[in-house]
Design an enzyme around this catalytic site. Structure first.
Site, PDB file in Angstrom:
ATOM      1  N   SER A 160      44.111 -35.630   8.799  1.00  9.11           N
ATOM      2  CA  SER A 160      45.685 -36.578   8.480  1.00  9.11           C
ATOM      3  C   SER A 160      46.346 -36.416   9.579  1.00  9.11           C
ATOM      4  O   SER A 160      46.597 -35.348  10.220  1.00  9.11           O
ATOM      5  CB  SER A 160      46.024 -36.150   7.066  1.00  9.11           C
TER       6      SER A 160
ATOM      7  N   TYR B 188      48.282 -28.634   1.031  1.00  4.08           N
ATOM      8  CA  TYR B 188      47.244 -29.631   1.256  1.00  4.08           C
ATOM      9  C   TYR B 188      47.171 -29.739   2.823  1.00  4.08           C
ATOM     10  O   TYR B 188      46.317 -29.861   3.214  1.00  4.08           O
ATOM     11  CB  TYR B 188      47.801 -30.837   0.499  1.00  4.08           C
TER      12      TYR B 188
ATOM     13  N   LYS C 152      44.023 -29.488   5.906  1.00  9.56           N
ATOM     14  CA  LYS C 152      43.870 -30.136   6.819  1.00  9.56           C
ATOM     15  C   LYS C 152      43.435 -29.509   8.109  1.00  9.56           C
ATOM     16  O   LYS C 152      42.628 -29.599   8.976  1.00  9.56           O
ATOM     17  CB  LYS C 152      44.524 -31.808   7.034  1.00  9.56           C
TER      18      LYS C 152
END
Ligand code: UDP
Length: 342
Positions: free
Chosen positions: A127, A152, A156
């Site tokens: 992302s 989160y 990544k």
């Protein structure tokens, strides 16, 4: 013989669009999902769009090492696209252990199983969040990754590092990380699209749900940012365009065209669009009036981010094609399709 691609988390929003494009490009796939954040709507849609009733589907959890090994025993897998992960930023702040455990162990299991089965090409779904509040825009793949602001986002970054290090140590593993900007919209058939559970966190599902009357009012988070109209700038990438980037990346890996064993590509349009612009485009192209209000900034939002897409354009031979207007039309068609089913 056709190459087979494992799509982990393949029943979800991005995974289902990628499944369609892989099949349309002549690949066999196997979809595996634990259905923790979706139902079978999109998988059924994939079968309808492709006219393929025989797509293998395995309900399983990638945190279950034995199940992952069984999957690799059963299918000869040439490439895996790993989507299976939790993705709610706010929830990850509240439940860090859950997020780290799920997102890291599922990916580690995929790598371990791949290594135990003679190796694999691994595409990780990363992302643009890894860039944080970038100093220089647009961001290139060389732009620094900034410390993540949520568990989160950190998963990544950590998964990118895990893939990079694994590729370095294991000659049987090749890896590509695709850094997505803001995927929006739905398939033109309106048979698959984003299906948020509960109140949507993301802008476009919130817009479509407000337009259809499920939500009373859209809140636009902040109009005092240092941008032309005061609202945040993002790079909204059409979901079908994004899906096609996966096919290009898989093909590059399977055809032995990679220039390094681990590569990273930005997947965006290269064009910044403000929140207010997006809202007004939605109203205009779909002929609907949205109830919205400007409210305070949302904590953790960056002011602006958009992609330098030169590397993906050149190396993957891919570029975003659908206009934002077409994409917003598809998002609205999908919301109306869902309403028709209720
Ligand atoms: N946004 C908004 N209202 C909403 C949801 C999002 O104004 O209900 C804004 C948000 O502040 C950001 C942009 O829309 O500037 C995109 O947010 P989204 O959550 O879709 O993606 P993000 O860029 O945060 O990953």
């Amino acid at each position: 013989m056709k190459k087979r691609v494992l799509v982990s988390g393949g029943a979800g929003y991005i995974g289902s669009h990628v499944s369609v494009e892989l099949i349309n490009s002549g690949y066999d796939i196997v979809v595996a999902d634990n259905m923790s954040n979706c139902d079978l709507t999109c998988f059924e849609g994939v079968k309808k769009i492709t006219g393929r009733e025989d797509i293998p589907f395995v309900k399983m959890d990638f945190c279950d090492m034995e199940a992952v090994n069984r999957l690799f025993d059963e299918y000869r897998i040439d490439a895996v696209i790993h989507f299976a992960a939790f993705k709610a930023v706010g929830e990850s702040v509240a439940k860090p252990v859950l997020y780290y455990k799920n997102n890291l162990s599922s990916f580690l299991n995929v790598l371990e199983a791949a290594m135990g089965h003679g190796g694999c090409n691994v595409l990780f779904s990363s992302s643009a969040t890894v860039y944080g509040e970038a100093e220089k825009l647009p961001v290139t793949e060389q732009s620094p990754r900034l410390p993540a602001t949520s568990p989160y986002g950190n998963t990544k970054q950590i998964c990118e590092d895990i893939l990079r290090d694994t590729v370095k140590a294991e000659s049987s593993i090749k890896g590509i990380a695709l850094r997505y900007f803001n995927p929006i919209g739905a398939h033109p058939s309106a048979l698959i699209g984003e299906l948020p559970r509960g109140v949507p966190n993301n802008l476009v599902p919130f817009i479509t749900q407000t337009a259809i009357g499920k939500r009373e009012r859209l809140s636009i988070f902040g109009n005092d940012y240092p941008t032309p109209d005061g609202t945040c700038l993002r790079d909204y990438i059409d979901i079908v365009d994004l899906a096609k980037a996966h096919v290009a990346a898989v093909r590059r890996m399977l055809d032995g065209k990679m220039k390094k064993d681990y590569e990273i590509f930005n997947i965006g349009t290269g064009r910044p669009v403000s929140v207010a612009e997006l809202v007004h485009s939605f109203e205009k192209v779909n002929g609907v009036k949205l109830n919205y209000a400007y409210v305070d900034r949302r904590p953790g939002d960056v002011t602006a981010i958009w992609a330098d897409t030169a590397l993906a354009n050149e190396e993957l031979g891919w570029k975003a094609e659908r206009s934002v207007d077409e994409t917003l039309e598809s998002a609205w068609a999908w919301e109306k399709h869902l309403a028709g089913k209720e």
